[in-house]
Design a protein around this motif. Structure first.
Motif, PDB file in Angstrom:
ATOM      1  N   LYS A 174      -0.928   5.658  12.637  1.00 51.76           N
ATOM      2  CA  LYS A 174      -1.794   6.615  13.507  1.00 51.76           C
ATOM      3  C   LYS A 174      -1.805   6.030  14.892  1.00 51.76           C
ATOM      4  O   LYS A 174      -2.213   6.942  15.681  1.00 51.76           O
ATOM      5  CB  LYS A 174      -3.347   6.046  13.042  1.00 51.76           C
ATOM      6  CG  LYS A 174      -3.747   6.513  11.495  1.00 51.76           C
ATOM      7  CD  LYS A 174      -5.094   6.398  11.186  1.00 51.76           C
ATOM      8  CE  LYS A 174      -4.974   6.640   9.820  1.00 51.76           C
ATOM      9  NZ  LYS A 174      -6.104   6.122   8.873  1.00 51.76           N
ATOM     10  N   THR A 216       0.802  -1.193  -0.108  1.00 56.77           N
ATOM     11  CA  THR A 216       0.000  -0.038   0.183  1.00 56.77           C
ATOM     12  C   THR A 216       0.876   1.229  -0.152  1.00 56.77           C
ATOM     13  O   THR A 216       0.457   2.378  -0.089  1.00 56.77           O
ATOM     14  CB  THR A 216      -0.860   0.024   1.218  1.00 56.77           C
ATOM     15  OG1 THR A 216      -0.148  -0.412   2.324  1.00 56.77           O
ATOM     16  CG2 THR A 216      -2.222  -0.845   0.992  1.00 56.77           C
ATOM     17  N   ARG A 233       0.228   6.720   2.038  1.00 51.16           N
ATOM     18  CA  ARG A 233      -0.208   5.795   2.978  1.00 51.16           C
ATOM     19  C   ARG A 233       1.042   5.553   3.674  1.00 51.16           C
ATOM     20  O   ARG A 233       2.174   6.064   3.519  1.00 51.16           O
ATOM     21  CB  ARG A 233      -0.740   4.911   2.212  1.00 51.16           C
ATOM     22  CG  ARG A 233      -1.876   4.976   1.013  1.00 51.16           C
ATOM     23  CD  ARG A 233      -2.959   5.652   2.094  1.00 51.16           C
ATOM     24  NE  ARG A 233      -4.358   5.500   1.207  1.00 51.16           N
ATOM     25  CZ  ARG A 233      -4.767   6.463   0.519  1.00 51.16           C
ATOM     26  NH1 ARG A 233      -3.871   7.703   0.029  1.00 51.16           N
ATOM     27  NH2 ARG A 233      -6.020   6.601  -0.206  1.00 51.16           N
ATOM     28  N   THR A 282      -4.883  11.123   9.487  1.00 51.29           N
ATOM     29  CA  THR A 282      -6.460  10.868   9.231  1.00 51.29           C
ATOM     30  C   THR A 282      -6.538  10.728   7.689  1.00 51.29           C
ATOM     31  O   THR A 282      -5.598  11.086   6.756  1.00 51.29           O
ATOM     32  CB  THR A 282      -7.160  12.002   9.525  1.00 51.29           C
ATOM     33  OG1 THR A 282      -6.968  13.084   8.837  1.00 51.29           O
ATOM     34  CG2 THR A 282      -7.298  12.232  10.757  1.00 51.29           C
ATOM     35  N   ASN A 283      -7.757  10.268   7.319  1.00 53.42           N
ATOM     36  CA  ASN A 283      -7.827   9.791   5.886  1.00 53.42           C
ATOM     37  C   ASN A 283      -8.218  10.950   5.090  1.00 53.42           C
ATOM     38  O   ASN A 283      -8.118  11.116   3.862  1.00 53.42           O
ATOM     39  CB  ASN A 283      -9.090   8.875   5.619  1.00 53.42           C
ATOM     40  CG  ASN A 283      -8.570   7.671   6.322  1.00 53.42           C
ATOM     41  OD1 ASN A 283      -7.280   7.409   6.314  1.00 53.42           O
ATOM     42  ND2 ASN A 283      -9.782   6.637   6.126  1.00 53.42           N
ATOM     43  N   ASN A 284      -8.476  12.045   5.963  1.00 56.91           N
ATOM     44  CA  ASN A 284      -8.827  13.536   5.061  1.00 56.91           C
ATOM     45  C   ASN A 284      -7.467  14.258   4.818  1.00 56.91           C
ATOM     46  O   ASN A 284      -7.631  15.564   4.332  1.00 56.91           O
ATOM     47  CB  ASN A 284      -9.984  14.247   5.642  1.00 56.91           C
ATOM     48  CG  ASN A 284      -9.665  14.844   6.971  1.00 56.91           C
ATOM     49  OD1 ASN A 284      -8.621  14.458   7.620  1.00 56.91           O
ATOM     50  ND2 ASN A 284     -10.511  15.609   7.201  1.00 56.91           N
ATOM     51  N   GLU A 285      -6.470  13.870   5.176  1.00 59.22           N
ATOM     52  CA  GLU A 285      -5.225  14.496   5.154  1.00 59.22           C
ATOM     53  C   GLU A 285      -4.969  14.908   3.489  1.00 59.22           C
ATOM     54  O   GLU A 285      -5.586  14.049   2.742  1.00 59.22           O
ATOM     55  CB  GLU A 285      -4.304  13.817   5.471  1.00 59.22           C
ATOM     56  CG  GLU A 285      -3.499  14.052   6.699  1.00 59.22           C
ATOM     57  CD  GLU A 285      -2.252  13.297   7.088  1.00 59.22           C
ATOM     58  OE1 GLU A 285      -1.113  13.694   6.841  1.00 59.22           O
ATOM     59  OE2 GLU A 285      -2.352  12.178   7.598  1.00 59.22           O
ATOM     60  N   GLN A 319      -3.355   6.067  -3.929  1.00 52.50           N
ATOM     61  CA  GLN A 319      -2.901   7.280  -2.950  1.00 52.50           C
ATOM     62  C   GLN A 319      -3.576   8.590  -3.204  1.00 52.50           C
ATOM     63  O   GLN A 319      -3.356   9.716  -2.655  1.00 52.50           O
ATOM     64  CB  GLN A 319      -1.326   7.760  -3.349  1.00 52.50           C
ATOM     65  CG  GLN A 319      -0.544   6.545  -3.452  1.00 52.50           C
ATOM     66  CD  GLN A 319      -0.146   5.745  -2.028  1.00 52.50           C
ATOM     67  OE1 GLN A 319       0.184   6.672  -1.152  1.00 52.50           O
ATOM     68  NE2 GLN A 319      -0.374   4.536  -2.180  1.00 52.50           N
ATOM     69  N   ARG A 344      -2.865  11.463  -0.814  1.00 56.18           N
ATOM     70  CA  ARG A 344      -2.587  11.222   0.539  1.00 56.18           C
ATOM     71  C   ARG A 344      -1.232  10.171   0.516  1.00 56.18           C
ATOM     72  O   ARG A 344      -1.684   9.064   0.101  1.00 56.18           O
ATOM     73  CB  ARG A 344      -3.607  11.062   1.577  1.00 56.18           C
ATOM     74  CG  ARG A 344      -3.110  10.484   2.776  1.00 56.18           C
ATOM     75  CD  ARG A 344      -4.567  10.454   3.683  1.00 56.18           C
ATOM     76  NE  ARG A 344      -5.372   9.483   3.329  1.00 56.18           N
ATOM     77  CZ  ARG A 344      -5.378   8.024   3.784  1.00 56.18           C
ATOM     78  NH1 ARG A 344      -4.529   7.779   4.436  1.00 56.18           N
ATOM     79  NH2 ARG A 344      -6.368   7.480   3.106  1.00 56.18           N
ATOM     80  N   GLY A 380      -6.837  11.302  -2.209  1.00 60.19           N
ATOM     81  CA  GLY A 380      -7.346  11.718  -0.955  1.00 60.19           C
ATOM     82  C   GLY A 380      -8.745  11.466  -1.114  1.00 60.19           C
ATOM     83  O   GLY A 380      -9.310  11.136  -2.091  1.00 60.19           O
ATOM     84  N   GLU A 381      -9.581  12.195  -0.042  1.00 63.54           N
ATOM     85  CA  GLU A 381     -10.913  12.072  -0.131  1.00 63.54           C
ATOM     86  C   GLU A 381     -11.594  13.035  -1.029  1.00 63.54           C
ATOM     87  O   GLU A 381     -12.528  12.922  -1.649  1.00 63.54           O
ATOM     88  CB  GLU A 381     -11.340  12.587   1.485  1.00 63.54           C
ATOM     89  CG  GLU A 381     -11.065  11.076   2.252  1.00 63.54           C
ATOM     90  CD  GLU A 381     -11.863  11.271   3.531  1.00 63.54           C
ATOM     91  OE1 GLU A 381     -12.307  12.282   4.029  1.00 63.54           O
ATOM     92  OE2 GLU A 381     -12.017  10.180   4.190  1.00 63.54           O
TER      93      GLU A 381
END
Ligand code: 6A9
Length: 771
Positions: A495, A432, A491, A520-523, A480, A489, A482-483
């Motif tokens: 965390k 990943t 990986r 976080t995932n929204n980075e 890779q 982002r 982002g949201e």
């Protein structure tokens, strides 16, 4: 998850991580197609050694020690490049990647000059001769003795054999002969020159594998009384050690000859197969010296033609430095074979990648003599300037490592020797995780500078490479992302950890450079977004050249380089700088647990305490390399306020500017020069790194050439920054004997591993003004 995995039919998902992209490889099955590159100094991790580009090659190598300082535990016996040996300096002074190389090693004021010349006649890569010439650099140590050990070893006994040639009258090893499938019959001959008496001994044995050659030698050194009964003993090799306890005989795979003498001394080693050249063309004695000086001259001429440093007014010593920096990049190319260890969410444990070869340069011969994905993209800039064939072959090897998902592992640890140098926790590569796709800058550079040759000689290869590039690009774009649309982002950030001041982002290549404090995932990571913009631009160009549909890539490039959108997502209006976005607070610190109750346990690691609720915001308190990315990769509009502001910030000594180049992180950052854990000193938190400085200089060059209001400003900074970088790297080389991994931002001193002749060698391109 556990249940689902249990129900899942075992196979498809689990095997994707180590299934190759396609059976049609870029590298030809026969390694002899690259006849010219067959033999080489492809063992960058040893001070001197030759091998072939064959999975289980015949290998040769050098060890040495000074009898009066050799320690029982092996200290003093030189073999693998290591900083602990504290050599004054070592490195290739000239190396053309193909025909010859000259290296100088200085150990305790003794100069070992190791050189080789290849004679690529006939099939199977031809013959070669190597010479090890040892002299004292100071008259006062002239009587010092040195022992040189030259060995031949074979990795796979089923593939061939090696046998000693012993002169039974004198009991001296005069040579080695053998046979492998690829080489046919061959022999190695030794020729020793010394003014004083020479003591010779040998070892014929079977070593468990290539990573324990030094240990095998140590176990087989014996101290014997001096012939004339003086009290100084002699250290000799044990001779034939093949009989096992049960009386059975082992087949030898490791043959060493040791010669001990006072300085000066010279050892010549000739590797010859059933040779078709006439005697007078053979490479030894005077012939060798003549051939070597011819190669040296040719090298000098080609170096000048390629980099034009004399023409630019550089002095001889500066040109010598540049030749050394370049030669260590190309002379540091290795050939590795084996299977990496990889893991995906679908495999319970790490699994082996398929067995594969890697032909690649390395960042550092001492510390990490193996391939690194994003480093190699930078190496490609220098290598392709010199020899496009070599670089295209390196690219081919790396892209053959792509799996069916489109992933290429970040770090390639192949073979026993490479593995032996890596701590367990760094071995496994996770599918990943990315690393900057810098091969796109290599390709961009090649398109710019080697366009003609690329199209005339490598079009077919490019055509075969293209689907792999498409899939690679797709892999980044999908895995890779982002949201929000158009964001990306990295990986692989941890965390869970409470040990790190700021969880590392190893995948970005910038390790401990500060990002959002809470992954976080929204980075959204600005550098990755810019890498993707660049990748899509290069893909569009390649598609055009190969007459493939390029719309998709053009549109992606337009989308990702749209400054309005870029600014909305990444321009902090508070600091007027580009920045990541994420869940962040600056109010964190490392602290010993239970400090309040005064029960400080010395062995307990410090943990991170968070003193304020993190918020979603721009990570704009840290200014540094990451903030510069839209500029570094030339995405910023030349007429924009953003460009003006970046150029203003660039120059501020309280931010990034130093007399030695741009520091990685602004002095104003809360984590400037901070440890990330108790044990992790700052790495990308202040020191000056050449790869991103090179790209910054290239960007300044770019903005100084295209029209816009800040053209003159860019030009001025270009000149200054370039000058500072070159001056410091050369100065540090002269004072320490080494090229370094990075440089201190206060004094410019070399830091980290050394010699580091990966991207720091880009100094040559700065001198040549090739971008
Ligand atoms: C450590 C220790 C004998 C770190 O140059 C290679 C990489 C870069 O890609 C990366 O950007 N270096 C940079 O941040 C060195 C990485 C070394 C990791 C392995 C093992 C070996 O001890």
């Amino acid at each position: 998850m556990a249940v689902a995995a249990g129900l899942c039919y075992k196979g498809y998902n689990e095997t994707r991580v180590n299934t190759t992209f396609s059976n049609e490889k870029l590298i030809e099955v026969s390694r002899l197609d690259k006849h010219d590159y067959y033999w080489g100094s492809y063992r960058p991790g040893v001070y001197f050694g030759m091998k072939t580009r064959e999975p289980f090659s015949l290998v040769t190598g050098l060890m040495w020690y000074f009898p009066n300082t050799l320690q029982g535990d092996g200290r003093g016996l030189r073999h693998w490049c290591t900083q602990e040996d504290k050599l004054e300096r070592y490195g290739w002074t000239k190396h053309d990647g193909k025909n010859f190389g000259i290296q100088e090693i200085v150990d305790n004021k003794v100069l070992l000059k190791t050189s080789f010349i290849k004679n690529t006649h006939g099939l199977n890569g031809g013959d070669w001769t190597a010479k090890i010439n040892v002299t004292a650099l100071k008259p006062s140590i002239k009587n010092k003795k040195i022992s040189l050990l030259f060995y031949t070893a074979i990795e796979d006994k089923t593939n061939g054999n090696i046998n000693p040639v012993v002169d039974h009258l004198s009991d001296a090893l005069t040579g080695v002969e053998g046979e492998t499938k690829e080489l046919g019959y061959f022999n190695l001959n030794f020729n020793i020159k010394s003014a004083s008496s020479v003591d010779q001994s040998y070892l014929i044995t079977s070593a468990p594998n290539l990573s324990v050659l030094k240990e095998t030698v140590m176990q087989n050194l014996r101290l014997v009384a001096e012939k004339d009964n003086t009290n100084m003993g002699r250290i000799v090799l044990a001779g034939e050690e093949l009989r096992q306890k049960n009386g059975k005989m082992l087949i030898p795979n490791f043959i060493v000859t040791q010669v001990t003498s006072e300085l000066p001394m010279e050892l010549e080693v000739r590797f010859e197969r059933n040779s078709i050249v006439s005697h007078k063309e053979k490479l030894y004695g005077e012939n060798y010296d003549k051939a070597l000086s011819t190669y040296e001259k040719q090298f000098d001429e080609r170096f000048e033609k390629t980099f034009k440093l004399k023409e630019k007014g550089y002095k001889n010593d500066e040109i010598k430095f540049a030749q050394l920096a370049f030669s260590n990049m190309i002379g540091g190319i290795g050939y590795f074979y084996g299977s990496a260890q990889v893991q995906s969410v679908h495999t319970q444990d790490p699994v082996p990648y398929w067995k594969a070869p890697l032909y690649s340069a390395v960042p550092s011969r001492s510390f990490f003599p193996r391939g690194f994905l994003w480093d190699e993209g930078f190496h490609g800039l220098l290598l392709s300037s010199w020899d496009l064939d070599i670089e295209m072959d390196i690219i081919s090897h790396w892209f053959d490592l792509m799996n069916v998902e489109g992933w290429i592992p970040r770090e390639m640890i192949l073979g026993e020797e490479a593995l032996a140098k890596v701590p367990e926790e760094f071995v496994t590569q996770v599918n990943t995780n990315a690393n900057p796709p810098t091969f796109f800058i290599t390709l961009q550079y090649i398109l710019e500078h080697r366009h003609g040759e690329l199209l005339s000689k490598h079009l077919h290869l490019l055509d075969k490479l293209y689907p792999r590039l498409q899939t690679w690009f797709e892999w980044y774009n999908v895995t890779q992302k982002g949201e929000l649309p158009s964001t990306y982002r990295w990986r692989g950030r941890n965390k869970q950890t409470n040990k790190e001041l700021n969880p590392k982002t190893l995948t970005s290549g910038l390790d401990d450079y500060p990002r959002a404090s809470h992954p976080t995932n929204n980075e959204r990571h600005i550098d990755l977004r810019c890498w993707m913009a660049l990748a899509s631009k290069v893909m569009a160009t390649l598609a055009d050249i190969l007459q493939k549909p390029s719309n998709k890539y053009e549109n992606t490039f337009e989308y990702l380089s749209d400054n309005r959108l870029l600014n909305e997502l990444h321009w902090s209006p508070k600091t007027n700088t580009y920045a990541d976005f994420g869940l962040h607070t600056d109010k964190v610190r490392l602290q010993r647990p239970n400090q309040a109750s005064r029960q400080v346990k010395v062995n307990q690691d410090k943990i991170r305490v968070v003193l304020e609720e993190p918020k979603n915001k721009f990570v704009d308190s840290s200014f540094g390399y990451v903030s510069l990315f839209p500029f570094i990769l030339c995405i910023v509009d030349p007429n924009s306020y953003q460009l003006q502001k970046i150029l203003q910030d660039l120059e501020k000594p309280e931010f990034l500017w130093t007399n030695y180049g741009l520091r990685s992180l602004s002095k104003s950052s809360p984590v400037y020069m901070q440890y990330n854990t108790e044990h992790d000193p700052p790495y990308w938190r202040g020191p000056i790194w050449m790869n991103l400085n090179y790209l910054t200089v290239a960007a300044l060059h770019h903005y100084s050439k295209i029209n816009g209001p800040y053209k003159a400003e860019a030009k001025r900074l270009y000149t200054e920054l370039r000058k500072n970088l070159i001056k410091n790297v050369i100065h540090q080389y002269k004072t320490t004997g080494y090229i370094w991994e990075n440089y201190g931002d206060t004094h410019g001193e070399g830091r980290g591993s050394h010699p580091f002749t990966g991207w720091t060698s880009l100094t040559v391109l700065l001198m040549a003004e090739l971008y």
